[in-house]
Design a protein around this motif. Structure first.
Motif, short mmCIF file in Angstrom:
data_model
loop_
_atom_site.label_atom_id
_atom_site.label_comp_id
_atom_site.label_asym_id
_atom_site.label_seq_id
_atom_site.Cartn_x
_atom_site.Cartn_y
_atom_site.Cartn_z
N UNK A 111 0.86 -1.18 0.00
CA UNK A 111 0.00 0.00 0.00
C UNK A 111 0.90 1.22 0.00
N UNK A 112 0.56 2.21 -0.83
CA UNK A 112 1.21 3.52 -0.75
C UNK A 112 0.27 4.43 0.02
N UNK A 113 0.72 4.87 1.18
CA UNK A 113 -0.13 5.60 2.12
C UNK A 113 0.26 7.07 2.20
N UNK A 114 -0.68 7.95 2.53
CA UNK A 114 -0.30 9.30 2.93
C UNK A 114 0.63 9.21 4.14
N UNK A 115 1.67 10.04 4.21
CA UNK A 115 2.69 9.89 5.25
C UNK A 115 2.12 9.82 6.67
N UNK A 116 1.07 10.57 6.96
CA UNK A 116 0.54 10.61 8.32
C UNK A 116 -0.07 9.28 8.75
N UNK A 117 -0.44 8.44 7.80
CA UNK A 117 -1.09 7.17 8.14
C UNK A 117 -0.11 6.03 8.37
N UNK A 118 1.12 6.19 7.93
CA UNK A 118 2.06 5.06 7.94
C UNK A 118 2.30 4.49 9.33
N UNK A 119 2.60 5.29 10.36
CA UNK A 119 2.89 4.69 11.67
C UNK A 119 1.76 3.83 12.21
N UNK A 120 0.52 4.31 12.13
CA UNK A 120 -0.61 3.55 12.65
C UNK A 120 -0.84 2.28 11.83
#
Length: 496
Positions: free
Chosen positions: A339-348
């Motif tokens: 998945x390529x995620x918006x940066x803010x979503x990656x940690x969660x």
């Protein structure tokens, strides 16, 4: 030497070791109450004589029963059945299967999954989604695996970053920029076990029970199953020659929080989403603070001179989650996607990935990173981009010839299957059932519908050589000819 006493009828010769047979016989007698709690067991020598086995065999069985708590041993007094077993109800032999008790959500998932889950058998024409696996460079893959340095092997044997092996995330990011026009930082890439796990993860992290999600109709049932697994509600949106009609969907489902679409090659119709529709979908996401999931499951298989880039490559795609997989580009057994995620979503998302199954196998991630980085993925895809159009052309010719021209499918410059549509509302299940009886897998379009009345059949061709395709066509040619003439053609797969 005197002859050995014959074994008891309860201890018979066979593949099961004697000591295990003795153990099971004694345990069964205790559990069923034949040996009461507190009953004193005969000495091991006496038991061995009665059963016609060695004393060591009985000693092993008794020691295991003591270890498991069935028997209590008292020094100088002997062995006794432990208390509590006699009061247990006698086990009954199960003569029929018991229906599982599922939650309402679990039953809904099972009902949808039964409609789309591929059978556990070798792929036969015209099964869709099956790539060419015999041409995969297995020897090369094995050589790359052997070339992994010892230090790297030791690192891969540890618990890894749940977001993925860094070299693989770097390789995927570079590949997406070159192949799909999608520019992203490697830190935005989260490696998972195929697109299905990606969809499940997205549902868990972005949706609450009862949230509405717009999906294409007809569309991929696996998407709906993943959404149901998180308690979400799939809302159908119809398709036309430009793809999903987001304006119609937004008017009908104003509470929707997320849209899942296959814009590069819509499954199962094969239509490509037009640029105005893509922009409208991204505008909806910004206006409603919603999310768009771009499932680009076979975006690598575009055969024309100009390839349509991913929707996520557009400037306005800041609320888009791009889902990709190597199941079609390489082979389904690899079980690696991303998945390529918006940066803010990656940690969660990375934490949630760890909760599910920690991380994908490290050795496969390392080899895939090398496979991509050294150019082998591009070379393999180039070979498949030559092979698949040739197989498609052969199948189109076979179908036209077998039906005396009644079934003429136009060429398609993308995808892995062809669609032949018939009059809306027709019964496309009949031919599919007859094809199955002939050993041919011919999926009906109605299998993928929610409200849609579109009907037809899907012809997967990518994973089968011309001989296999010809045998399948010959097996169902009479039925194809009859049904094509009787039901007529609504609109086969749109031409390139």
């Amino acid at each position: 030497m005197p002859p050995r006493r014959a074994k008891s009828s309860a201890i018979a010769a066979g593949d099961t070791p004697l000591r295990l047979q003795v153990y099971r016989q004694l345990r069964s007698a205790i559990e069923q109450g034949n040996l009461k709690p507190g009953a004193r067991l005969p000495p091991t020598r006496e038991q061995a004589g009665q059963l016609g086995v060695s004393r060591n065999t009985v000693l092993w069985a008794m020691e295991r029963l003591r270890a498991e708590g069935y028997v209590l041993a008292h020094v100088g007094r002997g062995s006794f059945v432990a208390p509590g077993f006699g009061e247990r109800p006698q086990r009954k032999r199960v003569t029929r299967s018991v229906a599982p008790v599922l939650s309402r959500r679990g039953q809904a998932i099972a009902d949808i999954a039964l409609r789309w889950q591929p059978p556990l058998q070798p792929a036969v024409p015209f099964r869709i989604g099956a790539p060419e696996v015999e041409s995969f460079p297995y020897a090369l893959w094995d050589r790359l695996s052997r070339q992994v340095p010892q230090a790297e092997r030791c690192a891969l044997a540890q618990y890894l970053d749940p977001a993925g092996w860094p070299p693989l995330r770097e390789s995927i990011a570079q590949w997406l920029w070159a192949s799909r026009g999608l520019r992203c930082d490697p830190a935005q890439v989260l490696v998972c076990s195929g697109s299905q796990q990606a969809l499940d993860l997205i549902g868990r992290m972005l949706l609450d029970p009862g949230d509405e999600v717009m999906v294409e109709d007809p569309g991929y049932p696996g998407i709906r199953a993943a959404l149901l697994g998180q308690g979400a509600v799939a809302r159908p949106v119809p398709l036309d020659e430009q793809g999903m009609d987001i304006e119609q969907g937004a008017a009908r489902w104003p509470r929707a929080k997320l849209v899942v679409a296959t814009p590069g090659c819509q499954f199962p119709t094969g239509v490509r989403m037009s640029l105005p529709r893509r922009l409208a979908l991204l505008a909806w996401a910004r206006a409603h603070e919603g999310w768009v999931v771009e499932d680009d499951y076979d975006g690598e298989f575009q055969y024309g001179a100009h390839r349509l880039p991913a929707m996520g490559s557009l400037l306005q795609a800041d609320r888009t989650l791009y889902v990709g997989t190597f199941s079609k580009a390489l082979h389904p057994g690899l079980r690696l996607g991303f998945i390529v995620l918006p940066p803010a979503l990656v940690p969660a998302f990375a934490v949630a990935r760890a909760v599910a199954d920690r991380h994908a196998p490290g050795d496969q991630q390392a080899v895939l990173a090398r496979f991509i980085g050294e150019g082998h993925l591009l070379r393999h895809l180039n070979r498949m981009r030559e092979l698949y159009p040739a197989r498609q052309a052969a199948l189109r010719h076979m179908l036209a010839e077998a039906t005396d021209g009644a079934l003429r499918l136009p060429p398609l410059d993308h995808g892995l299957h062809l669609l032949h549509e018939v009059r809306s509302g027709s019964d496309d299940q009949v031919l599919s059932a007859r094809a199955a009886q002939a050993g041919v897998m011919l999926a009906p379009l109605s299998r993928y519908a929610i409200e849609s009345t579109r009907r037809g059949w899907l012809f997967g061709y990518a994973g089968y050589d011309e001989a296999a395709l010809q045998r399948a066509v010959d097996a169902i040619a009479p039925q194809l000819r009859h049904m094509a003439v009787r039901l007529g053609t609504a609109s086969s797969t749109a031409p390139a």
